[in-house]
Design an enzyme around this catalytic site. Sequence first.
Site, PDB file in Angstrom:
ATOM      1  N   LYS A  68       0.705  -1.161  -0.037  1.00 43.92           N
ATOM      2  CA  LYS A  68      -0.081  -0.291  -0.331  1.00 43.92           C
ATOM      3  C   LYS A  68       1.082   1.132   0.250  1.00 43.92           C
ATOM      4  O   LYS A  68       0.907   2.299  -0.454  1.00 43.92           O
ATOM      5  CB  LYS A  68      -0.955   0.087   1.155  1.00 43.92           C
ATOM      6  CG  LYS A  68      -2.275  -0.678   1.501  1.00 43.92           C
ATOM      7  CD  LYS A  68      -3.231  -0.755   2.535  1.00 43.92           C
ATOM      8  CE  LYS A  68      -4.183  -1.561   2.691  1.00 43.92           C
ATOM      9  NZ  LYS A  68      -5.022  -1.710   2.966  1.00 43.92           N
ATOM     10  N   ASP A 104     -10.608   2.605   2.232  1.00 47.67           N
ATOM     11  CA  ASP A 104     -11.032   2.461   3.276  1.00 47.67           C
ATOM     12  C   ASP A 104     -12.400   2.615   4.131  1.00 47.67           C
ATOM     13  O   ASP A 104     -12.924   2.529   5.104  1.00 47.67           O
ATOM     14  CB  ASP A 104      -9.895   1.909   4.345  1.00 47.67           C
ATOM     15  CG  ASP A 104      -9.060   0.642   3.316  1.00 47.67           C
ATOM     16  OD1 ASP A 104      -9.938  -0.333   2.995  1.00 47.67           O
ATOM     17  OD2 ASP A 104      -7.857  -0.143   3.898  1.00 47.67           O
TER      18      ASP A 104
HETATM   19  P1  NAP Z   1      -1.747  -2.936  11.618  1.00 48.67           P
HETATM   20  O1  NAP Z   1      -1.073  -1.746  11.071  1.00 48.67           O
HETATM   21  O2  NAP Z   1       0.004  -3.774  11.716  1.00 48.67           O
HETATM   22  O3  NAP Z   1      -2.151  -2.864  13.067  1.00 48.67           O
HETATM   23  C1  NAP Z   1      -2.102  -3.292  13.858  1.00 48.67           C
HETATM   24  C2  NAP Z   1      -2.868  -2.557  15.770  1.00 48.67           C
HETATM   25  O4  NAP Z   1      -3.235  -3.924  16.025  1.00 48.67           O
HETATM   26  C3  NAP Z   1      -2.236  -1.850  16.209  1.00 48.67           C
HETATM   27  O5  NAP Z   1      -2.803  -0.875  16.684  1.00 48.67           O
HETATM   28  C4  NAP Z   1      -1.140  -3.007  17.385  1.00 48.67           C
HETATM   29  O6  NAP Z   1      -0.986  -2.013  18.200  1.00 48.67           O
HETATM   30  C5  NAP Z   1      -2.415  -3.701  17.889  1.00 48.67           C
HETATM   31  N1  NAP Z   1      -2.347  -4.449  18.000  1.00 48.67           N
HETATM   32  C6  NAP Z   1      -1.591  -5.727  17.355  1.00 48.67           C
HETATM   33  N2  NAP Z   1      -1.505  -7.493  18.404  1.00 48.67           N
HETATM   34  C7  NAP Z   1      -2.350  -6.581  19.481  1.00 48.67           C
HETATM   35  C8  NAP Z   1      -2.669  -6.696  21.407  1.00 48.67           C
HETATM   36  N3  NAP Z   1      -1.813  -7.553  21.236  1.00 48.67           N
HETATM   37  N4  NAP Z   1      -2.378  -6.319  21.650  1.00 48.67           N
HETATM   38  C9  NAP Z   1      -3.218  -4.884  21.880  1.00 48.67           C
HETATM   39  N5  NAP Z   1      -2.473  -4.156  20.374  1.00 48.67           N
HETATM   40  C10 NAP Z   1      -2.548  -5.393  19.344  1.00 48.67           C
HETATM   41  O7  NAP Z   1      -2.882  -3.437  11.223  1.00 48.67           O
HETATM   42  P2  NAP Z   1      -3.510  -3.245  10.433  1.00 48.67           P
HETATM   43  O8  NAP Z   1      -3.539  -3.464   8.558  1.00 48.67           O
HETATM   44  O9  NAP Z   1      -4.562  -1.903  10.653  1.00 48.67           O
HETATM   45  O10 NAP Z   1      -5.120  -3.763  10.517  1.00 48.67           O
HETATM   46  C11 NAP Z   1      -5.649  -3.923  11.898  1.00 48.67           C
HETATM   47  C12 NAP Z   1      -7.126  -4.898  11.984  1.00 48.67           C
HETATM   48  O11 NAP Z   1      -7.946  -3.982  10.645  1.00 48.67           O
HETATM   49  C13 NAP Z   1      -6.759  -6.169  11.124  1.00 48.67           C
HETATM   50  O12 NAP Z   1      -7.543  -7.353  12.183  1.00 48.67           O
HETATM   51  C14 NAP Z   1      -7.246  -6.453   9.672  1.00 48.67           C
HETATM   52  O13 NAP Z   1      -7.935  -7.454   9.105  1.00 48.67           O
HETATM   53  C15 NAP Z   1      -8.550  -5.460   9.994  1.00 48.67           C
HETATM   54  N6  NAP Z   1      -8.867  -4.506   8.732  1.00 48.67           N
HETATM   55  C16 NAP Z   1      -9.742  -4.374   7.957  1.00 48.67           C
HETATM   56  C17 NAP Z   1     -10.644  -3.922   7.067  1.00 48.67           C
HETATM   57  C18 NAP Z   1     -12.079  -4.324   6.917  1.00 48.67           C
HETATM   58  O14 NAP Z   1     -12.831  -3.881   5.163  1.00 48.67           O
HETATM   59  N7  NAP Z   1     -13.177  -4.380   7.340  1.00 48.67           N
HETATM   60  C19 NAP Z   1     -10.257  -3.247   6.671  1.00 48.67           C
HETATM   61  C20 NAP Z   1      -8.532  -2.754   7.005  1.00 48.67           C
HETATM   62  C21 NAP Z   1      -8.067  -3.892   8.216  1.00 48.67           C
HETATM   63  P3  NAP Z   1       0.057  -1.753  18.385  1.00 48.67           P
HETATM   64  O15 NAP Z   1       1.028  -0.776  17.612  1.00 48.67           O
HETATM   65  O16 NAP Z   1       0.964  -1.443  19.678  1.00 48.67           O
HETATM   66  O17 NAP Z   1       1.222  -2.557  17.811  1.00 48.67           O
END
Ligand code: NAP
Length: 292
Positions: A68, A104
């Site tokens: 991305k 998104d």
């Molecule tokens: P990302 O950039 O890797 O960010 C991950 C986030 O999760 C960060 O805030 C991280 O906190 C937190 N995190 C990870 N493990 C954790 C834990 N054990 N306890 C507390 N916080 C934790 O990922 P992303 O792209 O933002 O995606 C996040 C989620 O959104 C995923 O599940 C993805 O599938 C979903 N999503 C859904 C859609 C949809 O269309 N429905 C679209 C996009 C994403 P830290 O900063 O502390 O590491």
Amino acid sequence: MRGRLGIIGYPLGHSMSPVMFRAGMKEYGLDVTYDAWEVAPEKLEDFLEEVRSSDGEILGFNATVPHKEAVMAAMDEVSEEAQRAGAVNTVVNDDGRLVGYNTDGTGFVRALREEAGFAFDHKRVLIIGAGGAARGVVMALSGEAVADFTIANRTRERGDGLADNLRRHFGGGVRVVSLESSDFRRAAGSADLIVQCTTMGMLHSPAAEASPLRTADISADAVVYDLVYNPPETPLMREAVRAGARVYGGLSMLVYQGAVGFETWMGSPAPVKAMFEAAQTALAKQQESIKG
Ligand code: NAP
């Protein structure tokens, strides 16, 4: 209209996009294919060259992890939303000129408005997480008339960074709390909208069984939206249902961000119902195969 579309990622895993977009194209009788293209990071430049020199046959593509940000850097033009989100997930090939969008955030807002009938005005918003998805959601919500934001993230600095970015676009209150704090739980009790944007509760994630909040923390008047769509019901969603809140999983956001992409490519309203049904069926099949 005829041509080719697809999604690039690496690894691509079980992307729902092909099923969803093919259903959309079929619904409108369009002669447009949609494929899954696994493109390794070192092959991204070659791929973009192929798109540019395809004489318009490749109409565009979706980009997912890990492309991305790199795709955004290679665009000839980037939309305002994508600039704010810091990432491109949808690309239009305009006669060899590549234009990048991010659907998104708009998808999230439309999902809440159209699936949940949610009105954003004067609402207090709690965002859990500060990664890429949280950023897209927050930037889209900054364009709505919400009252204020609380951002809760495990890593404080990342939460602060997102809040700083948000303050550039949003004049209302923005505060950051730690995930473990009583301030976080109090914010959950008074929030009108709680948006879960972490990987907690996500299938195969290390925190698949974790919920950031308990039933007692959540107001019965709140709307709780968990971006995670696999599984369809996460531990947070179960807690929120017990609290009496209105609860939604992330499938609608996935579908609406796809619908916004469809509209960007095709210039006409997306067949949301057909795309939704296809995504639901694909997700149910994935669930069955997991249960074995
Ligand atoms: P990302 O950039 O890797 O960010 C991950 C986030 O999760 C960060 O805030 C991280 O906190 C937190 N995190 C990870 N493990 C954790 C834990 N054990 N306890 C507390 N916080 C934790 O990922 P992303 O792209 O933002 O995606 C996040 C989620 O959104 C995923 O599940 C993805 O599938 C979903 N999503 C859904 C859609 C949809 O269309 N429905 C679209 C996009 C994403 P830290 O900063 O502390 O590491």
